[in-house]
Design an enzyme around this catalytic site. Structure first.
Site, PDB file in Angstrom:
ATOM      1  N   ILE A  63       0.838  -1.267   0.082  1.00 46.05           N
ATOM      2  CA  ILE A  63      -0.116   0.158  -0.005  1.00 46.05           C
ATOM      3  C   ILE A  63       0.782   1.151   0.135  1.00 46.05           C
ATOM      4  O   ILE A  63       0.979   1.915   0.980  1.00 46.05           O
ATOM      5  CB  ILE A  63      -0.860  -0.028   1.263  1.00 46.05           C
ATOM      6  N   PRO A  64       1.477   1.708  -1.240  1.00 46.02           N
ATOM      7  CA  PRO A  64       2.273   2.966  -1.374  1.00 46.02           C
ATOM      8  C   PRO A  64       1.326   3.945  -0.960  1.00 46.02           C
ATOM      9  O   PRO A  64       0.154   4.024  -1.471  1.00 46.02           O
ATOM     10  CB  PRO A  64       2.693   2.796  -2.486  1.00 46.02           C
ATOM     11  N   HIS A  65       1.871   4.928  -0.341  1.00 46.50           N
ATOM     12  CA  HIS A  65       0.893   6.143  -0.072  1.00 46.50           C
ATOM     13  C   HIS A  65       1.791   7.198   0.088  1.00 46.50           C
ATOM     14  O   HIS A  65       3.041   7.395   0.445  1.00 46.50           O
ATOM     15  CB  HIS A  65       0.147   5.729   1.071  1.00 46.50           C
ATOM     16  N   GLY A  66       1.062   8.602  -0.273  1.00 52.50           N
ATOM     17  CA  GLY A  66       1.811   9.590   0.103  1.00 52.50           C
ATOM     18  C   GLY A  66       0.886  10.902   0.336  1.00 52.50           C
ATOM     19  O   GLY A  66      -0.259  10.855  -0.094  1.00 52.50           O
ATOM     20  N   LEU A 105      -2.469   5.076  -2.313  1.00 50.07           N
ATOM     21  CA  LEU A 105      -3.151   5.986  -1.765  1.00 50.07           C
ATOM     22  C   LEU A 105      -2.719   7.222  -1.797  1.00 50.07           C
ATOM     23  O   LEU A 105      -1.395   7.274  -1.365  1.00 50.07           O
ATOM     24  CB  LEU A 105      -3.512   5.430  -0.535  1.00 50.07           C
TER      25      LEU A 105
END
Length: 152
Positions: free
Chosen positions: A65-68, A103
């Site tokens: 779940i890469p998110h920034g 996300l």
């Protein structure tokens, strides 16, 4: 409908993506958000890479779940990406990643950010759900799976 399903549209789902590294994956995610939401691809890829430097967003079981955080983003947005070939992601179980939910949240959306990540972790902890995502044929099937998901 759950909060995650509300983030997805057919234009934020990419199946059979070719990426041989996290860097290339983040570039692909940037392109996806640029086309679907008008967010600069370089802003997206830089935000995802910066967060990843703090620690892997790989959950295990082939999921990440890469998110920034994105300045001036009005509301959270997300994308589902399924890779053709799994890539190394330094997940806790050491397994390469093939399914990702990317996300993006507004810069100061701390509570919403945590709630969305929690819901995603619950979804992806269910093997049956992961298997259905892996078998889905098209974007609409994936959207229906996310819409139909309920906490166990």
């Amino acid at each position: 409908m759950n909060a995650i399903a509300q983030l997805l549209t057919p234009s934020t789902i990419a199946l059979d993506v070719e990426a041989d590294s996290k860097t290339r994956l983040f570039e692909q995610a940037g392109l996806l958000f640029e086309h679907s939401s008008g967010i600069s691809r370089t802003v997206v890829s830089a935000s995802l890479a910066a967060r990843e430097k703090l620690g892997s967003t790989g959950l295990g079981q082939g999921i990440a779940i890469p998110h920034g955080r994105i300045k001036r983003l009005a509301k959270a947005t997300g994308a589902f990406i399924r890779l053709v070939t799994p890539i190394a992601f330094e997940a806790p179980d050491g397994k390469p990643v093939e399914q990702l939910f990317v996300l993006l949240v507004p810069e100061h959306a701390t509570e919403e950010h945590l709630q969305l990540l929690s819901e995603l972790a619950q979804m992806f902890s269910q093997r049956a759900f992961r298997d259905k995502l892996a078998a889905a044929v098209n974007a609409q099937d994936l959207i229906e799976l996310f819409r139909g998901w309920e906490a166990a």
